[in-house]
Design an enzyme around this catalytic site. Structure first.
Site, PDB file in Angstrom:
ATOM      1  N   PRO A 161       0.829  -1.210   0.000  1.00  0.00           N
ATOM      2  CA  PRO A 161       0.000   0.000   0.000  1.00  0.00           C
ATOM      3  C   PRO A 161       0.864   1.260   0.000  1.00  0.00           C
ATOM      4  O   PRO A 161       1.875   1.334   0.696  1.00  0.00           O
ATOM      5  CB  PRO A 161      -0.798  -0.126   1.298  1.00  0.00           C
ATOM      6  N   GLU A 162       0.471   2.233  -0.804  1.00  0.00           N
ATOM      7  CA  GLU A 162       1.187   3.497  -0.867  1.00  0.00           C
ATOM      8  C   GLU A 162       0.396   4.551  -0.093  1.00  0.00           C
ATOM      9  O   GLU A 162      -0.583   4.240   0.584  1.00  0.00           O
ATOM     10  CB  GLU A 162       1.404   3.893  -2.332  1.00  0.00           C
TER      11      GLU A 162
ATOM     12  N   LYS B   6       3.868   6.171   4.916  1.00  0.00           N
ATOM     13  CA  LYS B   6       3.040   4.962   4.823  1.00  0.00           C
ATOM     14  C   LYS B   6       2.752   4.364   6.200  1.00  0.00           C
ATOM     15  O   LYS B   6       2.333   3.215   6.304  1.00  0.00           O
ATOM     16  CB  LYS B   6       3.738   3.930   3.936  1.00  0.00           C
TER      17      LYS B   6
ATOM     18  N   ARG C  46      12.188  -2.618 -10.388  1.00  0.00           N
ATOM     19  CA  ARG C  46      10.733  -2.461 -10.421  1.00  0.00           C
ATOM     20  C   ARG C  46      10.256  -2.165 -11.838  1.00  0.00           C
ATOM     21  O   ARG C  46      10.971  -1.567 -12.639  1.00  0.00           O
ATOM     22  CB  ARG C  46      10.289  -1.328  -9.491  1.00  0.00           C
TER      23      ARG C  46
END
Length: 291
Positions: free
Chosen positions: A2-3, A58, A281
């Site tokens: 989750p960002e 976060k 990524r």
């Protein structure tokens, strides 16, 4: 993982269930999450009132009446649900996929209102920690974090100064939590696309020779704010393990312009969205209109 928008959505979902209420009982069903829970974890929470529920990057931060802070991180698959006193699950306003397997309910907060706040994490990459509010500036997980991208302090000048002289790629710089706090792969890809900037561009190009912001920095700052704001309004992105506390799927992913759209036409110029691996990524972009 989750960002920022997902974590902010979770915060907003938990706020009405936790803020202003006493934790009558804290239960740790499993103590070895990403990091072992402190031996006095339960004792320091039991009987304390949650006076405020905030977020830094976060991380979720619950201020307690004792002067302590409860730091919570969702990890890869962590999620919260709220079970009301009548037994009905109404976890709040947010969207993020959570496990239905109750064997992964690792931490439970029984609130004075009768509600139960349950932390479920199948992969156990999430963690919690209690520390004194007086140590928040030196807390290792928070120390050195950059500005909040939705905060008043974040502007083109601040971003330009942070990137001045950096020879790393623009995308790598934005993922550095010391430069901007809370940004992750998804929203960096989307913000760079909106700003028409290549993820391969050097970060130093956001500043001129006097370390003043270039037009690139102005466009990027605006794009970051827009993308994050829209994602929060939509309830975050439901990718893999993320869901709202209400259990509903988020829908911001349907607004993605380039992320996870390899091979599709660019919505701006008609070119082809491409993917390449950058710093381990996947990066999604349009080489035709991102320069």
């Amino acid at each position: 993982m989750p960002e920022l928008p997902e974590v902010e959505t979770v915060r907003r979902g938990l706020q009405p269930a936790m803020e202003g209420f006493r934790i009558d009982r804290a239960v740790a069903h499993r103590e070895n999450l990403r990091f072992p829970l402190q031996k006095d974890f339960v004792a320091r929470l039991t009987g304390q009132t949650v006076t405020g529920l905030g977020r830094r990057a976060k991380y979720l931060l619950a201020d307690l009446s004792s002067g302590d802070v409860l730091l919570m991180h969702l990890g890869m698959s962590g999620s919260f649900r709220v079970v009301e006193a009548d037994g009905e699950t109404r976890p709040g306003e947010f969207h993020y996929p959570r496990s239905e397997d109750r064997t992964h309910d690792h931490v439970v907060f029984e609130m004075a209102s009768g509600a139960r706040v349950v932390f479920n994490d199948p992969r156990r990459f999430g963690f919690m920690k209690v520390f004194p509010r007086s140590e928040i500036e030196t807390e290792p997980h928070l120390k050195g974090l950059g500005p909040e991208p939705l905060g008043n302090a974040f502007d083109a000048s601040l971003l330009a100064k942070a990137c001045a002289g950096k020879q790393t790629s623009l995308k790598a710089a934005l993922l550095d939590q010391r430069v901007v706090a809370g940004l992750g792969n998804i929203y960096v890809c989307e913000a760079l696309f909106r700003a028409h900037l290549s993820p391969k561009r050097k970060a130093s190009t956001l500043a001129n020779r006097k370390d003043e912001p270039t037009d690139h920095a102005v466009r990027l700052t605006e794009a970051i704010r827009e993308v994050l704001g829209e994602a929060i309004k939509a309830g975050g992105s439901s990718l893999r393990d993320h869901r709202q506390t209400s259990g509903e799927l988020g829908y911001f992913q349907h607004a993605f312009k380039v992320y996870d759209r390899e091979g599709e036409p660019c919505p701006t110029c008609g070119g082809t969205v491409q993917r390449f691996v950058q710093n381990g990524r996947s990066t999604f972009w349009c080489p035709k209109c991102q320069k």
